[in-house]
Design an enzyme around this catalytic site. Structure first.
Site, PDB file in Angstrom:
ATOM      1  N   HIS A 116       0.926  -1.222  -0.004  1.00 46.95           N
ATOM      2  CA  HIS A 116       0.001   0.122  -0.100  1.00 46.95           C
ATOM      3  C   HIS A 116       0.907   1.076  -0.161  1.00 46.95           C
ATOM      4  O   HIS A 116       1.981   1.432   0.671  1.00 46.95           O
ATOM      5  CB  HIS A 116      -1.036  -0.031   1.256  1.00 46.95           C
ATOM      6  CG  HIS A 116      -0.447  -0.455   2.466  1.00 46.95           C
ATOM      7  ND1 HIS A 116      -0.042  -1.580   2.856  1.00 46.95           N
ATOM      8  CD2 HIS A 116      -0.030   0.350   3.556  1.00 46.95           C
ATOM      9  CE1 HIS A 116       0.412  -1.572   4.079  1.00 46.95           C
ATOM     10  NE2 HIS A 116       0.771  -0.103   4.430  1.00 46.95           N
TER      11      HIS A 116
HETATM   12  P1  AMP Z   1       1.747   0.341   7.180  1.00 44.23           P
HETATM   13  O1  AMP Z   1       2.618   0.769   8.615  1.00 44.23           O
HETATM   14  O2  AMP Z   1       2.396   0.885   5.983  1.00 44.23           O
HETATM   15  O3  AMP Z   1       1.440  -1.179   7.395  1.00 44.23           O
HETATM   16  O4  AMP Z   1       0.265   1.104   7.624  1.00 44.23           O
HETATM   17  C1  AMP Z   1      -0.935   0.605   7.489  1.00 44.23           C
HETATM   18  C2  AMP Z   1      -1.996   1.824   7.512  1.00 44.23           C
HETATM   19  O5  AMP Z   1      -3.378   1.086   7.726  1.00 44.23           O
HETATM   20  C3  AMP Z   1      -1.984   2.595   8.781  1.00 44.23           C
HETATM   21  O6  AMP Z   1      -1.666   3.909   8.487  1.00 44.23           O
HETATM   22  C4  AMP Z   1      -3.234   2.410   9.670  1.00 44.23           C
HETATM   23  O7  AMP Z   1      -3.756   3.530  10.061  1.00 44.23           O
HETATM   24  C5  AMP Z   1      -4.200   1.803   8.446  1.00 44.23           C
HETATM   25  N1  AMP Z   1      -4.902   0.836   8.743  1.00 44.23           N
HETATM   26  C6  AMP Z   1      -5.033  -0.113   9.781  1.00 44.23           C
HETATM   27  N2  AMP Z   1      -6.188  -0.933   9.527  1.00 44.23           N
HETATM   28  C7  AMP Z   1      -7.152  -0.375   8.810  1.00 44.23           C
HETATM   29  C8  AMP Z   1      -8.231  -0.737   8.312  1.00 44.23           C
HETATM   30  N3  AMP Z   1      -8.750  -1.733   8.902  1.00 44.23           N
HETATM   31  N4  AMP Z   1      -8.763  -0.352   7.385  1.00 44.23           N
HETATM   32  C9  AMP Z   1      -7.982   0.954   6.842  1.00 44.23           C
HETATM   33  N5  AMP Z   1      -6.823   1.407   7.329  1.00 44.23           N
HETATM   34  C10 AMP Z   1      -6.267   0.840   8.371  1.00 44.23           C
END
Ligand code: AMP
Ligand code: ZN
Length: 199
Positions: A116
């Site tokens: 992502h």
């Molecule tokens: P990373 O550390 O790059 O894996 O970031 C994951 C991102 O996903 C973080 O910014 C979280 O706030 C976001 N996140 C976590 N759970 C969810 C979810 N269920 N839906 C949407 N975003 C999420």
């Protein structure tokens, strides 16, 4: 501020709940199908609002192709990563983001499954941004710049990943304002201080 924010205080609860089901790291896969979070989608990717935004505008661009993380990215994904970058750029140019500055990048060590791309406004002003780890993950080299990631992939056929020691060093970086030389003692100090950089 983006309109659909809620559950500001429930990131840990959400993670704990999902952890018990053994699925917490798959949260983005369900988020990709959540109409409340989807901003735009097409056959190649889905753009969602981050459920726990770490700034006033915070989006995630997620490919439909099942790419687990940056580690799984190779030259065959170059066009896709460039496309994700272009979609991010277009998103930042939408009228509601006028006069905002954005960062676009990948966390060197992501916590959530499925590659992502973070597209995040540089105000860092959000109730969900609570910890030093949150702060440093978007204000240090832990956030790998999307353009550089694409350039490296094009040039060397692979992405320069950071060692876990370097990632830890980034996470342990002492707090510092990302816009001036201010050194806060605590996160609440820093959160109060950044208000003065808001337009
Ligand atoms: P990373 O550390 O790059 O894996 O970031 C994951 C991102 O996903 C973080 O910014 C979280 O706030 C976001 N996140 C976590 N759970 C969810 C979810 N269920 N839906 C949407 N975003 C999420
Ligand atoms: Zn400052």
């Amino acid at each position: 501020m983006s309109g659909k924010r809620k559950n500001f205080d429930s990131e840990n609860d959400d993670l704990k709940k999902m952890k018990t089901n053994g699925h917490w790291s798959n949260g983005l896969l369900s988020a990709m199908e959540d109409p409340e979070l989807i901003v735009q989608s097409n056959s190649k990717l889905v753009v969602i609002q981050d459920k726990f935004p770490k700034a006033e505008f915070h989006y995630l661009i997620i490919p439909r192709e099942d790419i687990h993380s940056l580690k799984a990215v190779d030259k065959s994904h170059l066009e896709l990563l460039k496309y994700m970058h272009n979609i991010g750029e277009r998103l930042t140019q939408e009228p509601r983001h006028q006069s905002r500055t954005f960062k676009m990048g990948y966390h060197a060590e992501a916590s959530m499954t499925r590659l992502h791309l973070h597209v995040i406004s540089d105000d860092m002003n959000s109730p969900c941004l609570k910890t030093k780890k949150h702060w440093n993950s978007f204000t240090t080299h832990f956030l790998l710049d999307s353009k550089e990631v694409c350039e490296n992939l094009e040039k060397y056929g692979k992405i320069k990943l950071l060692s876990s020691e370097y990632c830890k060093k980034m996470m342990d970086t002492p707090l510092k304002c990302h816009k001036c030389d201010y050194i806060p003692k605590t996160m609440p100090d820093l959160k109060k201080h950044i208000m003065k950089h808001l337009k």
